[in-house]
Design a protein around this motif. Structure first.
Motif, PDB file in Angstrom:
ATOM      1  N   SER A   1     -15.878 -37.396  47.405  1.00 19.70           N
ATOM      2  CA  SER A   1     -16.083 -38.586  46.370  1.00 19.70           C
ATOM      3  C   SER A   1     -16.381 -38.476  45.032  1.00 19.70           C
ATOM      4  N   ALA A   2     -17.211 -37.406  44.839  1.00 17.88           N
ATOM      5  CA  ALA A   2     -17.221 -37.015  43.531  1.00 17.88           C
ATOM      6  C   ALA A   2     -16.116 -36.272  42.748  1.00 17.88           C
ATOM      7  N   GLY A   3     -15.312 -35.824  43.447  1.00 17.93           N
ATOM      8  CA  GLY A   3     -13.953 -35.585  43.011  1.00 17.93           C
ATOM      9  C   GLY A   3     -12.857 -36.445  42.402  1.00 17.93           C
ATOM     10  N   VAL A   4     -13.156 -37.822  42.988  1.00 16.42           N
ATOM     11  CA  VAL A   4     -12.484 -39.021  42.805  1.00 16.42           C
ATOM     12  C   VAL A   4     -12.909 -39.580  41.510  1.00 16.42           C
ATOM     13  N   PHE A   5     -14.241 -39.457  41.316  1.00 20.94           N
ATOM     14  CA  PHE A   5     -14.691 -39.723  40.070  1.00 20.94           C
ATOM     15  C   PHE A   5     -14.275 -38.845  39.073  1.00 20.94           C
ATOM     16  N   TYR A   6     -14.243 -37.705  39.260  1.00 20.34           N
ATOM     17  CA  TYR A   6     -13.830 -36.816  38.199  1.00 20.34           C
ATOM     18  C   TYR A   6     -12.404 -37.053  37.558  1.00 20.34           C
ATOM     19  N   LEU A   7     -11.516 -37.208  38.724  1.00 18.86           N
ATOM     20  CA  LEU A   7     -10.105 -37.653  38.467  1.00 18.86           C
ATOM     21  C   LEU A   7      -9.899 -38.666  38.042  1.00 18.86           C
ATOM     22  N   VAL A   8     -10.731 -40.036  38.202  1.00 18.98           N
ATOM     23  CA  VAL A   8     -10.622 -41.226  37.416  1.00 18.98           C
ATOM     24  C   VAL A   8     -11.107 -40.881  35.996  1.00 18.98           C
ATOM     25  N   SER A   9     -11.993 -40.131  35.900  1.00 19.20           N
ATOM     26  CA  SER A   9     -12.594 -39.772  34.253  1.00 19.20           C
ATOM     27  C   SER A   9     -11.713 -38.866  33.833  1.00 19.20           C
ATOM     28  N   VAL A  10     -10.770 -38.180  34.342  1.00 18.74           N
ATOM     29  CA  VAL A  10      -9.870 -37.266  33.676  1.00 18.74           C
ATOM     30  C   VAL A  10      -8.828 -38.314  32.983  1.00 18.74           C
ATOM     31  N   VAL A  11      -8.274 -39.084  33.848  1.00 19.17           N
ATOM     32  CA  VAL A  11      -7.077 -40.130  33.522  1.00 19.17           C
ATOM     33  C   VAL A  11      -7.544 -41.363  32.681  1.00 19.17           C
ATOM     34  N   ALA A  12      -8.523 -41.872  33.124  1.00 15.84           N
ATOM     35  CA  ALA A  12      -9.018 -43.341  32.470  1.00 15.84           C
ATOM     36  C   ALA A  12      -9.982 -43.316  31.454  1.00 15.84           C
ATOM     37  N   SER A  13     -10.828 -42.036  31.321  1.00 17.29           N
ATOM     38  CA  SER A  13     -11.906 -42.392  30.253  1.00 17.29           C
ATOM     39  C   SER A  13     -11.491 -42.294  28.837  1.00 17.29           C
ATOM     40  N   PRO A  14     -12.439 -42.820  27.946  1.00 13.88           N
ATOM     41  CA  PRO A  14     -11.910 -42.680  26.365  1.00 13.88           C
ATOM     42  C   PRO A  14     -11.558 -41.432  26.062  1.00 13.88           C
ATOM     43  N   ARG A  15     -12.149 -40.106  26.598  1.00 13.25           N
ATOM     44  CA  ARG A  15     -11.604 -38.830  26.206  1.00 13.25           C
ATOM     45  C   ARG A  15     -10.451 -38.367  27.193  1.00 13.25           C
ATOM     46  N   GLY A  16     -10.017 -39.062  28.140  1.00 12.72           N
ATOM     47  CA  GLY A  16      -9.232 -38.602  29.155  1.00 12.72           C
ATOM     48  C   GLY A  16      -7.740 -38.602  28.895  1.00 12.72           C
ATOM     49  N   LEU A  17      -6.951 -38.407  29.609  1.00 12.15           N
ATOM     50  CA  LEU A  17      -5.472 -37.969  29.504  1.00 12.15           C
ATOM     51  C   LEU A  17      -4.761 -39.587  28.784  1.00 12.15           C
ATOM     52  N   LEU A  18      -5.047 -40.551  29.256  1.00 12.23           N
ATOM     53  CA  LEU A  18      -4.366 -41.908  28.823  1.00 12.23           C
ATOM     54  C   LEU A  18      -4.870 -42.288  27.376  1.00 12.23           C
ATOM     55  N   LEU A  19      -6.074 -42.590  27.337  1.00  6.29           N
ATOM     56  CA  LEU A  19      -6.619 -43.293  26.092  1.00  6.29           C
ATOM     57  C   LEU A  19      -6.599 -42.205  24.942  1.00  6.29           C
ATOM     58  N   SER A  20      -6.926 -40.828  25.167  1.00  7.59           N
ATOM     59  CA  SER A  20      -6.931 -40.104  24.046  1.00  7.59           C
ATOM     60  C   SER A  20      -5.701 -39.732  23.383  1.00  7.59           C
ATOM     61  N   ARG A  21      -4.478 -40.020  24.004  1.00  5.28           N
ATOM     62  CA  ARG A  21      -3.048 -39.695  23.429  1.00  5.28           C
ATOM     63  C   ARG A  21      -2.572 -41.021  22.909  1.00  5.28           C
ATOM     64  N   LEU A  22      -3.233 -42.092  22.639  1.00  9.76           N
ATOM     65  CA  LEU A  22      -2.793 -43.346  22.408  1.00  9.76           C
ATOM     66  C   LEU A  22      -2.877 -43.273  20.574  1.00  9.76           C
ATOM     67  N   PRO A  23      -2.058 -44.070  20.033  1.00 10.86           N
ATOM     68  CA  PRO A  23      -2.127 -44.023  18.626  1.00 10.86           C
ATOM     69  C   PRO A  23      -3.461 -44.467  18.219  1.00 10.86           C
ATOM     70  N   ARG A  24      -4.135 -43.935  17.097  1.00  5.50           N
ATOM     71  CA  ARG A  24      -5.293 -44.458  16.539  1.00  5.50           C
ATOM     72  C   ARG A  24      -5.687 -46.035  16.487  1.00  5.50           C
ATOM     73  N   SER A  25      -4.498 -46.626  16.024  1.00  7.99           N
ATOM     74  CA  SER A  25      -4.551 -48.041  15.814  1.00  7.99           C
ATOM     75  C   SER A  25      -4.756 -48.751  17.276  1.00  7.99           C
ATOM     76  N   ALA A  26      -3.901 -48.360  18.220  1.00 11.23           N
ATOM     77  CA  ALA A  26      -4.018 -48.719  19.543  1.00 11.23           C
ATOM     78  C   ALA A  26      -5.236 -48.589  20.496  1.00 11.23           C
ATOM     79  N   HIS A  27      -5.582 -47.314  20.049  1.00 10.88           N
ATOM     80  CA  HIS A  27      -7.155 -46.961  20.647  1.00 10.88           C
ATOM     81  C   HIS A  27      -8.200 -47.666  20.189  1.00 10.88           C
ATOM     82  N   ARG A  28      -8.262 -48.106  18.831  1.00  5.04           N
ATOM     83  CA  ARG A  28      -9.238 -48.642  18.348  1.00  5.04           C
ATOM     84  C   ARG A  28      -9.147 -50.241  18.919  1.00  5.04           C
ATOM     85  N   ALA A  29      -8.034 -50.732  18.983  1.00  9.12           N
ATOM     86  CA  ALA A  29      -7.727 -52.181  19.508  1.00  9.12           C
ATOM     87  C   ALA A  29      -8.224 -52.057  21.021  1.00  9.12           C
ATOM     88  N   ALA A  30      -8.031 -51.136  21.732  1.00  6.86           N
ATOM     89  CA  ALA A  30      -8.601 -51.131  22.977  1.00  6.86           C
ATOM     90  C   ALA A  30      -9.860 -50.911  23.203  1.00  6.86           C
TER      91      ALA A  30
END
Length: 291
Positions: free
Chosen positions: A262-291
């Motif tokens: 269960s803790a591992g699920v929280f970790y994987l979600v954080s890796v992918v979907a958090s502000p410093r994770g795989l998705l949002l950290s690789r968005l352009p700065r303008s899109a990241h701010r808009a999000a």
């Protein structure tokens, strides 16, 4: 609404063993997760894992002498953890070997020795109990021990908070302006060992470090403030404990691994979907701010 009550609330209302398991997991989350945050900030996560294995020979010695009794196994685990920590430190300071290598060597020796010691007298069931714990079988003595460690940890964090944070960020600066550098380091190592021993009662030597590290590493993806990181780690630990216990109850799964997954699920979600994770950290700065 009735379905939600039956699935989530009823197990903790009707069964005393679920209430004790929840109480132990809650106290461990409150106590161990903040310690895990400081472990990750110090880049000592693998040291925590090594220390979790290091307590096994002491716990096994207590088991050989007194059986599955909490006090002897706890005292043995504390002694073994301290010996390994001091031994690895002495080797690192008096020889050319680095501390991570010496710690790895000591924990491998300790793990092997502990498994052999348990196997000399106990059955495979006893070995599984020592290695993976039985959070659903916590008794009042175990809860008292976990509660004492929780109170001790919270008091130490309150007293040494600023020094602990400063040592994480710049240990050389702390030692140059204060005499607290070395004492705080040993206080912190003491907190790691005592929380691992407390977690050993519920999750065993192999999984005790999981509740310390996984919520902390997940929380680090969401914030850079240490205080908020600690609170988020505690929250993740609490939800992981509740989710893992419910999975264990409804699906007849081992309780300790269920909590860790269960803790591992929280970790994987954080890796992918958090502000410093795989998705949002690789968005352009303008899109990241808009999000």
């Amino acid at each position: 609404m009735t379905l939600l009550y039956d699935a989530v609330i009823q197990p903790f209302v009707e069964f005393a063993f679920m209430q004790r398991a929840l109480s132990g997991a809650v106290m461990l989350s409150i106590s161990a997760c903040p310690v895990g945050v400081f472990l990750t900030l110090r880049r000592m996560s693998l040291t925590g894992d090594a220390m979790a294995h290091a307590i096994l020979p002491g716990a096994a010695a207590g088991f050989l002498l007194y059986g599955l009794e909490i006090v002897p196994m706890t005292i043995g685990g504390l002694i073994a953890g301290i010996i390994v920590a001091l031994g690895a430190g002495v080797v690192a300071r008096l020889t050319v070997q680095k501390e991570d290598a010496s710690m790895a060597a000591f924990y491998l020796i300790s793990l092997s020795l502990g498994v052999l010691m348990v196997s000399l007298r106990g059955s495979s069931v006893d070995l599984m109990h020592v290695l993976f714990g039985t959070v659903l079988a916590l008794n009042n003595d175990a809860l008292i021990l976990i509660g004492m460690v929780c109170v001790l940890t919270l008091a130490a964090l309150v007293i040494f908070w600023r020094a602990l944070v400063a040592e994480c960020m710049d240990p050389l600066f702390l030692r140059s302006v204060s005499r607290l550098g070395s004492p705080v380091h040993f206080v912190f190592l003491g907190l790691v060992v005592t929380n691992l021993v407390a977690g050993f009662q519920a999750l065993g030597t192999l999984l005790a470090v999981g509740l310390m590290i996984l919520p902390a590493t997940a929380a680090r993806f969401w914030t850079q403030q240490v205080s908020i990181m600690c609170m988020m780690a505690i929250a993740i630990g609490l939800f992981s404990s509740i989710g893992g216990l419910l999975l264990s109850y409804h699906l007849s799964l081992p309780s300790g691994p269920s909590i860790m997954l269960s803790a591992g699920v929280f970790y994987l979600v954080s890796v992918v979907a958090s502000p410093r994770g795989l998705l949002l950290s690789r968005l352009p700065r303008s899109a990241h701010r808009a999000a």
